[in-house]
Design a protein around this motif. Structure first.
Motif, PDB file in Angstrom:
ATOM      1  N   HIS A  39       0.706  -1.180   0.128  1.00  0.00           N
ATOM      2  CA  HIS A  39       0.122   0.749  -0.154  1.00  0.00           C
ATOM      3  C   HIS A  39       0.172   1.125  -0.033  1.00  0.00           C
ATOM      4  N   HIS A  40       2.038   1.310   0.083  1.00  0.00           N
ATOM      5  CA  HIS A  40       3.419   2.324   0.296  1.00  0.00           C
ATOM      6  C   HIS A  40       3.993   2.329  -1.282  1.00  0.00           C
ATOM      7  N   ARG A  41       4.064   3.615  -1.819  1.00  0.00           N
ATOM      8  CA  ARG A  41       5.233   4.122  -3.000  1.00  0.00           C
ATOM      9  C   ARG A  41       5.973   3.337  -2.831  1.00  0.00           C
ATOM     10  N   ASP A  42       7.234   3.351  -1.235  1.00  0.00           N
ATOM     11  CA  ASP A  42       8.230   3.448  -1.356  1.00  0.00           C
ATOM     12  C   ASP A  42       8.816   2.545   0.214  1.00  0.00           C
ATOM     13  N   PRO A  43       8.569   1.698   0.351  1.00  0.00           N
ATOM     14  CA  PRO A  43       8.038   0.978   2.061  1.00  0.00           C
ATOM     15  C   PRO A  43       9.703   0.200   1.538  1.00  0.00           C
ATOM     16  N   LEU A  44       9.846  -0.004   3.104  1.00  0.00           N
ATOM     17  CA  LEU A  44      10.746  -0.997   3.742  1.00  0.00           C
ATOM     18  C   LEU A  44      10.684  -1.573   3.274  1.00  0.00           C
ATOM     19  N   PRO A  45      12.275  -2.714   2.873  1.00  0.00           N
ATOM     20  CA  PRO A  45      12.658  -3.745   2.680  1.00  0.00           C
ATOM     21  C   PRO A  45      11.958  -4.675   3.946  1.00  0.00           C
ATOM     22  N   ARG A  46      10.844  -6.137   3.393  1.00  0.00           N
ATOM     23  CA  ARG A  46      10.763  -6.447   4.867  1.00  0.00           C
ATOM     24  C   ARG A  46      12.082  -6.835   5.645  1.00  0.00           C
ATOM     25  N   GLU A  47      12.660  -7.984   5.267  1.00  0.00           N
ATOM     26  CA  GLU A  47      13.796  -8.262   6.244  1.00  0.00           C
ATOM     27  C   GLU A  47      13.766  -7.180   6.771  1.00  0.00           C
ATOM     28  N   GLU A  48      14.258  -5.459   6.619  1.00  0.00           N
ATOM     29  CA  GLU A  48      14.523  -5.342   7.669  1.00  0.00           C
ATOM     30  C   GLU A  48      13.340  -4.852   8.622  1.00  0.00           C
ATOM     31  N   VAL A  49      12.342  -4.523   7.971  1.00  0.00           N
ATOM     32  CA  VAL A  49      11.442  -4.200   9.574  1.00  0.00           C
ATOM     33  C   VAL A  49      11.299  -5.107  10.223  1.00  0.00           C
ATOM     34  N   LEU A  50      11.757  -6.514   9.618  1.00  0.00           N
ATOM     35  CA  LEU A  50      11.562  -7.199  10.571  1.00  0.00           C
ATOM     36  C   LEU A  50      13.022  -7.706  11.594  1.00  0.00           C
ATOM     37  N   GLY A  51      13.992  -7.802  11.171  1.00  0.00           N
ATOM     38  CA  GLY A  51      15.233  -6.909  11.844  1.00  0.00           C
ATOM     39  C   GLY A  51      15.046  -6.003  12.690  1.00  0.00           C
ATOM     40  N   ARG A  52      14.601  -4.789  12.201  1.00  0.00           N
ATOM     41  CA  ARG A  52      14.787  -3.874  13.776  1.00  0.00           C
ATOM     42  C   ARG A  52      13.685  -4.124  14.134  1.00  0.00           C
ATOM     43  N   PHE A  53      13.062  -4.599  14.499  1.00  0.00           N
ATOM     44  CA  PHE A  53      11.297  -4.676  15.314  1.00  0.00           C
ATOM     45  C   PHE A  53      11.837  -6.104  16.173  1.00  0.00           C
ATOM     46  N   GLU A  54      12.410  -6.386  15.757  1.00  0.00           N
ATOM     47  CA  GLU A  54      12.838  -8.246  16.142  1.00  0.00           C
ATOM     48  C   GLU A  54      11.897  -8.817  15.717  1.00  0.00           C
ATOM     49  N   LEU A  55      11.708  -9.568  14.949  1.00  0.00           N
ATOM     50  CA  LEU A  55      10.430 -10.368  14.424  1.00  0.00           C
ATOM     51  C   LEU A  55      10.947 -11.268  13.640  1.00  0.00           C
ATOM     52  N   SER A  56      12.304 -11.311  13.349  1.00  0.00           N
ATOM     53  CA  SER A  56      12.645 -11.926  11.938  1.00  0.00           C
ATOM     54  C   SER A  56      12.302 -13.898  11.811  1.00  0.00           C
ATOM     55  N   ASP A  57      12.278 -13.827  13.090  1.00  0.00           N
ATOM     56  CA  ASP A  57      12.836 -15.261  14.017  1.00  0.00           C
ATOM     57  C   ASP A  57      11.264 -15.660  13.393  1.00  0.00           C
ATOM     58  N   LEU A  58      10.199 -14.725  13.269  1.00  0.00           N
ATOM     59  CA  LEU A  58       9.050 -15.132  13.849  1.00  0.00           C
ATOM     60  C   LEU A  58       8.237 -14.766  11.906  1.00  0.00           C
ATOM     61  N   ARG A  59       9.016 -14.696  10.800  1.00  0.00           N
ATOM     62  CA  ARG A  59       8.756 -14.507   9.599  1.00  0.00           C
ATOM     63  C   ARG A  59       7.181 -15.676   9.104  1.00  0.00           C
ATOM     64  N   GLY A  60       7.723 -16.743   9.196  1.00  0.00           N
ATOM     65  CA  GLY A  60       6.810 -18.174   9.115  1.00  0.00           C
ATOM     66  C   GLY A  60       5.931 -18.504   9.964  1.00  0.00           C
ATOM     67  N   ARG A  61       5.773 -17.964  10.989  1.00  0.00           N
ATOM     68  CA  ARG A  61       4.394 -18.191  12.002  1.00  0.00           C
ATOM     69  C   ARG A  61       2.733 -17.348  11.403  1.00  0.00           C
ATOM     70  N   GLN A  62       1.779 -17.437  12.064  1.00  0.00           N
ATOM     71  CA  GLN A  62       0.857 -17.150  11.094  1.00  0.00           C
ATOM     72  C   GLN A  62       0.621 -16.395  12.313  1.00  0.00           C
ATOM     73  N   CYS A  63      -0.001 -15.297  12.049  1.00  0.00           N
ATOM     74  CA  CYS A  63      -0.067 -14.414  13.259  1.00  0.00           C
ATOM     75  C   CYS A  63      -1.215 -15.035  14.481  1.00  0.00           C
ATOM     76  N   GLY A  64      -2.197 -15.681  13.942  1.00  0.00           N
ATOM     77  CA  GLY A  64      -2.974 -16.556  14.559  1.00  0.00           C
ATOM     78  C   GLY A  64      -1.853 -16.937  16.400  1.00  0.00           C
ATOM     79  N   GLY A  65      -1.461 -17.547  15.642  1.00  0.00           N
ATOM     80  CA  GLY A  65       0.184 -18.996  16.966  1.00  0.00           C
ATOM     81  C   GLY A  65       0.817 -17.474  17.568  1.00  0.00           C
ATOM     82  N   LEU A  66       0.591 -16.132  17.753  1.00  0.00           N
ATOM     83  CA  LEU A  66       1.633 -15.438  18.557  1.00  0.00           C
ATOM     84  C   LEU A  66       0.538 -15.094  19.341  1.00  0.00           C
TER      85      LEU A  66
END
Length: 321
Positions: free
Chosen positions: A120-147
């Motif tokens: 939905h954004h013209r120039d978003p941050l790369p996915r891995e950058e977002v996940l890394g900055r907020f310490e979510l990289s290990d959760l990338r493959g988890r369903q939200c319902g399982g968090l």
């Protein structure tokens, strides 16, 4: 834990962010039937500022953020975001928001949700950058319902930064997070502000406001009670914290009548009181012949100043919301 890299604020030519305050609220009133949620509120936030909004439950904080997010219109007055109307898409494109309550798609994976928002954004941050900055990289493959609730909250906050916003609104951002996760998120948010982003947040945790905000606005019953730096808001009350050593029972009861006793000497002979006039209290200790030692006098904390400013209603609520 090392500080994460700065979350760079975006710069879109469609919104002249450098020529206008990041947030302008001018004499805004918002009513819901007979209920006045905001009453003639004015607030200006400059680009690059971090401002914390404090107040008890029902004070009007979430209503204020909803107006800035373009979700509601003011009953009277004007709201501007980076010089534009927050209800217009071009203006909202520069905004990141984490509301107090968020609903994540339970069957989508964390990485898929980040990709969906990025689309939905013209120039978003790369996915891995977002996940890394907020310490979510290990959760990338988890369903939200399982968090867990805390993990979902971290993801909800991370999503506010995906579009490289200039202004971020965070409503109770770290509710449900443990202390390490909270501090990690603080690091990411500080990086965003250090890179020139503008932050407006509400929080139950006054420690969080002290850690992140350069300026504090205290609201109650829809009105602004105090505004300034943390030190200035503390200074709006005469409360001082007095600590000293003395045996339990050594301080006459009449000396503590107008004070809030935090510690009464029963533990390690340490006294701690909040008093409206520290000089008068110390003089009274000397006059009464109290054999005290290791005297310390300090300003009240932000929480104590907040409770003094908002009175018994906030004290009864326990913490602001």
């Amino acid at each position: 834990m090392s500080e994460p890299p700065a979350v760079e604020a975006g710069r879109h030519p469609a919104v002249e962010v450098d020529r206008h305050p990041a947030v302008e609220v001018d004499r805004v009133t918002r009513t819901f039937g007979d209920v006045v949620a905001l009453d003639d509120v004015s607030l200006t936030v400059q680009p690059g500022e971090a401002v914390g909004v404090l107040g008890p439950n029902g004070a009007g904080k979430s209503t204020l953020l909803s107006l800035l997010a373009g979700l509601r219109r003011p009953t009277s007055g004007t709201v501007r975001l980076a010089g534009g109307d927050p209800r217009q898409a071009a203006t909202r494109s520069r905004l990141g928001v984490t509301p107090q309550a968020t609903g994540l798609p339970q069957t989508l994976k964390v990485g898929e949700v980040v990709d969906f928002v990025a689309g939905h954004h013209r120039d978003p941050l790369p996915r891995e950058e977002v996940l890394g900055r907020f310490e979510l990289s290990d959760l990338r493959g988890r369903q939200c319902g399982g968090l867990s609730g805390g993990q979902q909250r971290r993801l909800a906050v991370a999503l506010a930064f995906v579009g490289r916003p200039d202004v971020v609104l965070l409503d109770e951002p770290t509710t449900g997070l443990d202390v390490p996760a909270r501090h990690a998120l603080w690091g990411a948010v500080r990086g965003f502000v250090a890179a020139g982003g503008t932050l407006l947040l509400t929080s139950h945790y006054l420690e969080e406001v002290e850690a992140l905000a350069q300026r504090v606005v205290v609201v109650d019953h829809g009105r602004v009670l105090a505004e300034g730096t943390v030190a200035e808001v503390r200074g709006r009350t005469a409360l001082r914290r007095v600590r000293f050593g003395a045996p339990a029972g050594a301080v006459p009861a009449q000396l503590t009548a107008g004070a809030r006793v935090v510690a009464d000497g029963s533990r390690e002979q340490r006294w701690e009181l909040l008093v409206p006039d520290a000089d008068a209290f110390v003089r009274a200790l000397v006059t009464a012949g109290v054999a005290f030692r290791d005297l310390e006098v300090a300003a009240a904390s932000l929480e104590e100043a907040f409770l003094a400013l908002t009175g018994e209603r906030a004290a009864g609520a326990g913490v602001p919301a």
